[in-house]
Design an enzyme around this catalytic site. Structure first.
Site, PDB file in Angstrom:
ATOM      1  N   ASN A 168       0.883  -1.172   0.000  1.00 47.15           N
ATOM      2  CA  ASN A 168       0.000   0.000   0.000  1.00 47.15           C
ATOM      3  C   ASN A 168       0.918   1.218   0.000  1.00 47.15           C
ATOM      4  OD1 ASN A 168      -1.850   2.024   0.463  1.00 47.15           O
ATOM      5  ND2 ASN A 168      -2.275   1.443   2.592  1.00 47.15           N
ATOM      6  N   TRP A 169       1.124   1.762  -1.193  1.00 46.97           N
ATOM      7  CA  TRP A 169       2.097   2.859  -1.318  1.00 46.97           C
ATOM      8  C   TRP A 169       1.605   4.157  -0.700  1.00 46.97           C
ATOM      9  CZ3 TRP A 169       4.086   2.436  -7.118  1.00 46.97           C
ATOM     10  CH2 TRP A 169       4.732   1.198  -7.285  1.00 46.97           C
ATOM     11  N   GLY A 213       2.640  -1.045   4.298  1.00 46.68           N
ATOM     12  CA  GLY A 213       2.778   0.368   3.968  1.00 46.68           C
ATOM     13  C   GLY A 213       4.232   0.730   3.721  1.00 46.68           C
ATOM     14  N   GLY A 214       4.861   1.293   4.747  1.00 46.20           N
ATOM     15  CA  GLY A 214       6.219   1.816   4.625  1.00 46.20           C
ATOM     16  C   GLY A 214       7.201   0.862   3.949  1.00 46.20           C
ATOM     17  N   GLU A 274      -5.813  -4.242  10.475  1.00 50.59           N
ATOM     18  CA  GLU A 274      -4.743  -3.266  10.684  1.00 50.59           C
ATOM     19  C   GLU A 274      -5.027  -2.449  11.942  1.00 50.59           C
ATOM     20  OE1 GLU A 274      -2.658  -2.386   6.658  1.00 50.59           O
ATOM     21  OE2 GLU A 274      -4.236  -0.919   6.990  1.00 50.59           O
ATOM     22  N   HIS A 283      -9.432   1.739   4.507  1.00 57.45           N
ATOM     23  CA  HIS A 283      -8.195   1.950   5.266  1.00 57.45           C
ATOM     24  C   HIS A 283      -8.467   2.957   6.387  1.00 57.45           C
ATOM     25  CE1 HIS A 283      -4.153   3.036   6.365  1.00 57.45           C
ATOM     26  NE2 HIS A 283      -3.771   1.902   5.809  1.00 57.45           N
ATOM     27  N   SER A 329       3.166  -1.846  10.531  1.00 61.19           N
ATOM     28  CA  SER A 329       4.602  -1.980  10.801  1.00 61.19           C
ATOM     29  C   SER A 329       5.127  -3.389  10.545  1.00 61.19           C
ATOM     30  CB  SER A 329       4.929  -1.534  12.228  1.00 61.19           C
ATOM     31  OG  SER A 329       4.579  -0.165  12.403  1.00 61.19           O
TER      32      SER A 329
HETATM   33  P1  PGA Z   1       2.696   0.431   7.676  1.00 62.59           P
HETATM   34  O1  PGA Z   1       1.241   0.681   7.022  1.00 62.59           O
HETATM   35  O2  PGA Z   1       3.169  -0.893   7.138  1.00 62.59           O
HETATM   36  O3  PGA Z   1       3.529   1.578   7.204  1.00 62.59           O
HETATM   37  O4  PGA Z   1       2.510   0.406   9.149  1.00 62.59           O
HETATM   38  C1  PGA Z   1       0.348  -0.370   6.822  1.00 62.59           C
HETATM   39  C2  PGA Z   1      -0.907   0.183   6.186  1.00 62.59           C
HETATM   40  O5  PGA Z   1      -1.333   1.277   6.557  1.00 62.59           O
HETATM   41  O6  PGA Z   1      -1.498  -0.463   5.296  1.00 62.59           O
END
Ligand code: PGA
Length: 252
Positions: free
Chosen positions: A9-10, A236-237, A169, A97, A215
Site C-alpha cells: 500500500n504505497w 505500507g512503509g 490493521e 483503510h 509496521s
Molecule cells: P505500515 O502501514 O506498514 O507503514 O505500518 C500499513 C498500512 O497502513 O497499510
C-alpha cells in the site's frame, strides 16, 4: 483453499516515474523468485495505475487502487469510480483503510456502497478494519472490529465473498513501528474468521484470506505469517523499497 497474499500500500508516495521504477523492481524480483508461497499485489495511487499496469502486464504481480468513489459516476469532481479503476486493468481495490476512515470520514455504511460498486465492476476488495489504541486499551476492540466487518460486508452473498480479502490493521501499529505481537494479531484474525463462520459457515470462513497490516517488515513477517489465521500482509512503509517488500514476500 485460501490464498496467501502480500500486498503493498504505497499511500500518497512516489511520483509516476518513481512508482514505475519501483513497480519494475518488484516485478523483476517476483519473476526471478522461485517457489513463492503467496500472491503479490501492489496498491498504488490512481495517477499511477495505467503506467504501473503496463509494467506488470504479463507478469505475476497484481495491481490495486487504494480507494474508489462511493458513487458510480457523474458530477463528483475529483473522484475516481470503481469502473474507472477496473478500466485501468487493476484487479483489486483497497477499501476502508483507517486513514480514509479518519481523514475522509468514511463510515461503515459508505464502505458498504463502495464494496458493492467495486464488486459490480469485477474488482476484488481488500477490506481494512482495525481498532484505535483507545479501544485496544479499553479492551472492547473485538466488538468494534466485528461491527466494521458486519456492517460493510455481511449483506454480500457467498459468491461475492470469493472476491473479499480482509486486512486487519490495528491503527496503533500503522506507521508507528509498533507491530502487534503475532499473538495479538492471531487472536483478532481468529475472531474475524469465527465471525465469518458464524454468518456464512466454516468453509467460506476457511477460504477467506485475512491479512495483517501495521509496521510489518522483513524481520517480523516470518513470525506473523507462521500463525494459522494470518494469510499475509498489507504493507505500507516497507512496500516503498523493493528489497524490503521482497523480504516480506519471501517470509512464508
Ligand atoms: P505500515 O502501514 O506498514 O507503514 O505500518 C500499513 C498500512 O497502513 O497499510
Amino acid at each position: 483453499m485460501r490464498k496467501n497474499i502480500v500486498a503493498g500500500n504505497w499511500k500518497m508516495n512516489t511520483t509516476v516515474p518513481e512508482g514505475v521504477k519501483l513497480a519494475q523492481e518488484v516485478n523483476e524480483a517476483v519473476a526471478a523468485a522461485c517457489d513463492l508461497k503467496c500472491d503479490v499485489v501492489v496498491g498504488v495511487p490512481f495517477t499511477h495505475l495505467t503506467a504501473v499496469k503496463a509494467v506488470l502486464e504479463g507478469g505475476k504481480v497484481g495491481l490495486a487502487a487504494e480507494n474508489c468513489a462511493v458513487k458510480a459516476s457523474g458530477a463528483y469532481t475529483g473522484e475516481v469510480s470503481a469502473a474507472m479503476v477496473a478500466s485501468t486493468g487493476a484487479q483489486y481495490v483497497i477499501l476502508g483503510h483507517s486513514e480514509r476512515r479518519e481523514y475522509f470520514c468514511e463510515t461503515n455504511e459508505m464502505l458498504k456502497e463502495k464494496v458493492d460498486l467495486a464488486l459490480a465492476n469485477g474488482l476484488k476488495v481488500i477490506f481494512c478494519c482495525g481498532e484505535s489504541l483507545e479501544l485496544r486499551e479499553a479492551g472492547n476492540y473485538a466488538d468494534f472490529i466485528a461491527t466494521q466487518v458486519s456492517e460493510s460486508l455481511f449483506h454480500l452473498t457467498e459468491e461475492q465473498w470469493a472476491n473479499i480479502v480482509i486486512a486487519y490493521e490495528p491503527i496503533w501499529a500503522i506507521g508507528t513501528g509498533k507491530t502487534a505481537t503475532s499473538e495479538q494479531a492471531q487472536e483478532v484474525h481468529a475472531m474475524i474468521r469465527a465471525l465469518i463462520a458464524g454468518k456464512y459457515g466454516d468453509k467460506l470462513a476457511n477460504d477467506t484470506t485475512i491479512l495483517y497490516g501495521g509496521s510489518c517488515k522483513p524481520s517480523n513477517a516470518p513470525e506473523l505469517f507462521a500463525k494459522p489465521d494470518i494469510d499475509g500482509g498489507l504493507i505500507g512503509g516497507a512496500s516503498l523499497k523493493a528489497a524490503d517488500f521482497m523480504g516480506i514476500v519471501t517470509a512464508f
